[in-house]
Design an enzyme around this catalytic site. Structure first.
Site: not given
Ligand code: 13P
Length: 251
Positions: A167, A97, A9, A95, A11, A213, A173
């Site tokens: 997740e 976010e 992803n 997601h 982003k 992560s 992150g």
């Molecule tokens: P990270 O791997 O940067 O923690 O992000 C995970 C994520 O949100 C994948 O959709």
């Protein structure tokens, strides 16, 4: 059918040129003999070129989001038929976010899921608890509610188009990943929850990805757990060498 999947992803990262560069590196470096489906989700403006670029490869392109309406006065939004018309048949929905920054709730996500399914798209449905939920020992309840309210209205037959992505928000992150044992515990709970509502065929067939992560040095151990069928990768998907190393962790 249950399968291993490693999805990146991206982003809100990578402009047009950087997208092309990363795709070229991935085409060069990704192994051909790995038993996993590889998915990348660049940002909307680069999806069409990415889909063209990857047409004859074994890498699938996904969108990071989608609107629930067929078309209309929704300035700035993207519809399912816009995606399928450029060869994108997979979409990430829910997601954390999107849930946190764009106020997407379970009811909205349920209608996005319906729209995607009505266009025969594959949905990577994301969910996961926040840190306070885990601290209050509410993480199983939160995950069960997100699944029930966002996804469990679909038909049994629709499950062949669904991939689940657990997740935990506290691991996204942050560099802090769920331990392989925590991931397995939750993935097992998720599969048993699916089993209790839709039966064993659906529960055994659905792929459940872990996200939060995942890095080259922890991927292999997380992927080795019996109910973890791969990963949804954020930051580490932006560097070809890291993403390739994570994909190799599936072996
Ligand atoms: P990270 O791997 O940067 O923690 O992000 C995970 C994520 O949100 C994948 O959709």
């Amino acid at each position: 059918m249950r399968r291993n999947i490693v999805a990146g992803n991206w982003k809100m990262n990578k402009n047009a040129e950087e997208t092309e560069d990363l795709l070229n590196e991935l085409i060069d470096k990704l192994p051909h003999d790995v038993e996993a489906q590889i998915i990348v989700a660049p940002t909307f403006v680069n999806l069409s070129s990415a889909a063209d670029h990857l047409e004859f490869t074994n890498i699938t392109v996904a969108a990071q989001n989608m609107h629930q309406a067929e078309s209309g006065a929704y300035t700035g939004e993207i519809s399912a038929s816009m995606l399928t018309s450029i060869g994108v048949r997979t979409v990430i929905l829910g997601h954390s976010e999107r849930r946190a920054y764009f106020h997407e709730n379970d009811a909205l996500l349920a209608s996005k899921v319906d729209t995607a399914l009505s266009h025969d798209m594959e949905v990577i449905f994301c969910f996961g608890e926040e840190l306070k939920d885990r601290q209050n020992n509410q993480h199983f309840n939160v995950v069960e509610n997100q699944l029930r309210d966002g996804l469990f209205h679909i038909s049994k037959a629709s499950w062949e188009h669904i991939v689940l992505a657990y997740e935990p928000v506290w691991a996204i992150g942050t560099g802090e990943t769920a331990s392989p044992e925590q991931a397995q515990e939750m993935h097992h709970f998720i599969r048993e929850t699916v089993r209790s509502v839709f039966g064993s065929d659906v529960a055994e067939d659905v792929s459940i990805l872990y996200g939060g992560s995942v890095k080259p040095d922890n991927a292999k151990e997380i992927f080795s757990k019996p109910d973890v069928d791969g990963g949804l990768i954020g930051g580490a998907a932006l560097k070809a060498d890291d993403f390739v190393a994570i994909v190799n962790g599936i072996r």
